[in-house]
Design an enzyme around this catalytic site. Structure first.
Site, mmCIF file in Angstrom:
data_model
loop_
_atom_site.group_PDB
_atom_site.id
_atom_site.type_symbol
_atom_site.label_atom_id
_atom_site.label_comp_id
_atom_site.label_asym_id
_atom_site.label_seq_id
_atom_site.Cartn_x
_atom_site.Cartn_y
_atom_site.Cartn_z
ATOM 1 N N GLY A 28 0.804 -1.224 0.000
ATOM 2 C CA GLY A 28 0.000 0.000 0.000
ATOM 3 C C GLY A 28 0.833 1.269 0.000
ATOM 4 C CG HIS A 31 5.288 4.767 -5.076
ATOM 5 N ND1 HIS A 31 5.818 4.041 -6.114
ATOM 6 C CD2 HIS A 31 5.728 4.165 -3.936
ATOM 7 C CE1 HIS A 31 6.574 3.071 -5.636
ATOM 8 N NE2 HIS A 31 6.527 3.107 -4.308
ATOM 9 C CG HIS A 34 3.142 0.523 -5.447
ATOM 10 N ND1 HIS A 34 3.342 1.602 -4.613
ATOM 11 C CD2 HIS A 34 3.682 -0.546 -4.817
ATOM 12 C CE1 HIS A 34 3.969 1.209 -3.533
ATOM 13 N NE2 HIS A 34 4.197 -0.083 -3.619
ATOM 14 C CD GLN A 58 7.411 -7.704 3.892
ATOM 15 O OE1 GLN A 58 6.567 -8.477 3.438
ATOM 16 N NE2 GLN A 58 8.049 -6.846 3.108
ATOM 17 N N GLY A 144 8.489 -5.413 -8.787
ATOM 18 C CA GLY A 144 9.376 -4.339 -9.212
ATOM 19 C C GLY A 144 10.845 -4.743 -9.119
ATOM 20 C CG ASP A 147 11.880 -3.726 -3.216
ATOM 21 O OD1 ASP A 147 12.615 -3.009 -2.530
ATOM 22 O OD2 ASP A 147 10.682 -3.464 -3.425
HETATM 23 O O1 PAF Z 1 7.676 -5.414 -2.066
HETATM 24 C C1 PAF Z 1 6.757 -5.362 -1.238
HETATM 25 O O2 PAF Z 1 5.999 -4.401 -1.176
HETATM 26 C C2 PAF Z 1 6.562 -6.522 -0.273
HETATM 27 O O3 PAF Z 1 7.776 -7.052 0.133
HETATM 28 C C3 PAF Z 1 5.615 -7.608 -0.799
HETATM 29 C C4 PAF Z 1 6.199 -8.300 -2.039
HETATM 30 C C5 PAF Z 1 4.267 -7.006 -1.129
HETATM 31 C C6 PAF Z 1 5.419 -8.692 0.272
HETATM 32 O O4 PAF Z 1 4.870 -8.169 1.427
#
Ligand code: PAF
Length: 210
Positions: A28, A31, A34, A58, A144, A147
């Site tokens: 969420g 931007h 995404h 995470q 993306g 990352d």
């Molecule tokens: O890249 C992210 O925003 C997160 O690591 C993901 C892949 C949605 C997992 O929570």
């Protein structure tokens, strides 16, 4: 776009896709980075599912889970202009029940780079992505390249576990001045933001020298 909060409802809908289903997982505070993934999914697929879930597993101790920016209303407005079929927003109580015990972890690749300073991070990412893939059952997942380690780790996991999904990596999107778009840019002070541009400038310089 239909907002789905329940896992069982999403699972039922995931058995009724018409054509190719694309999936964009997010945390969420959307931007343009995404949105570029969602646009690509809309171009390549017949039906598109976006998830918004700030995945607690995470984030390590002392990290920014509580402060992580959340803006469901604004995110829904941004997505409503795109051809998204379902927005899946699961709840913590359902995702990680009180007696939760199962984890997915990829060895080796997750012990270097980001994984060195964030030891539990990738285990949380691979676990939640596996869960989301089981629930949403897409043909293609869009991630993306920003990352990049995450992308490499997820590709490895999909291959190792024979998960039937295609992983598509999409280019990083930058602000006009070169800063990589990220929800966490919100944390930067004016000076911090200015200083952070040295990363992109250094990459360009290295490329030029090479
Ligand atoms: O890249 C992210 O925003 C997160 O690591 C993901 C892949 C949605 C997992 O929570």
């Amino acid at each position: 776009m239909k907002l789905i909060k329940s896992i069982s409802e999403m699972q039922t809908l995931s058995r009724q896709y018409k054509g190719t289903a694309g999936f964009v997982p997010t945390m969420g505070y959307l931007h343009d980075g995404h949105l570029s993934l969602v646009r690509k999914a809309c171009t390549d697929c017949d039906e598109v599912v976006v998830s918004i879930y700030v995945n607690p597993s995470q984030f390590g101790h002392g990290e920014d889970f509580q402060q992580y920016p959340r803006s469901l209303q604004q995110d829904m407005e941004l997505l409503s202009s795109l051809d998204v079929k379902y927005l899946f927003v699961p709840q913590d109580e359902e995702m990680y029940r009180a007696d939760y015990k199962t984890w997915v972890s990829v060895e080796g690749l997750t012990g270097v780079l980001c994984g060195k300073s964030r030891p539990a991070h990738f285990r949380g990412v691979t676990t939640i992505v596996t869960k989301l893939l089981h629930i949403i059952n897409p043909d293609i997942i869009f991630l993306g390249e920003k990352d990049f380690q995450q992308l490499v780790v997820i590709r490895q996991m999909v291959r190792d576990l024979n998960i039937s999904v295609e992983v598509v990596g999409c280019p990083l999107i930058r602000e006009k001045d070169g800063l990589a778009m990220s929800s966490r840019n919100k944390y930067l002070s004016r000076l911090g933001r200015e200083k952070s541009l040295c990363l992109y400038r250094s990459l360009l310089k290295a490329q030029e020298m090479y």
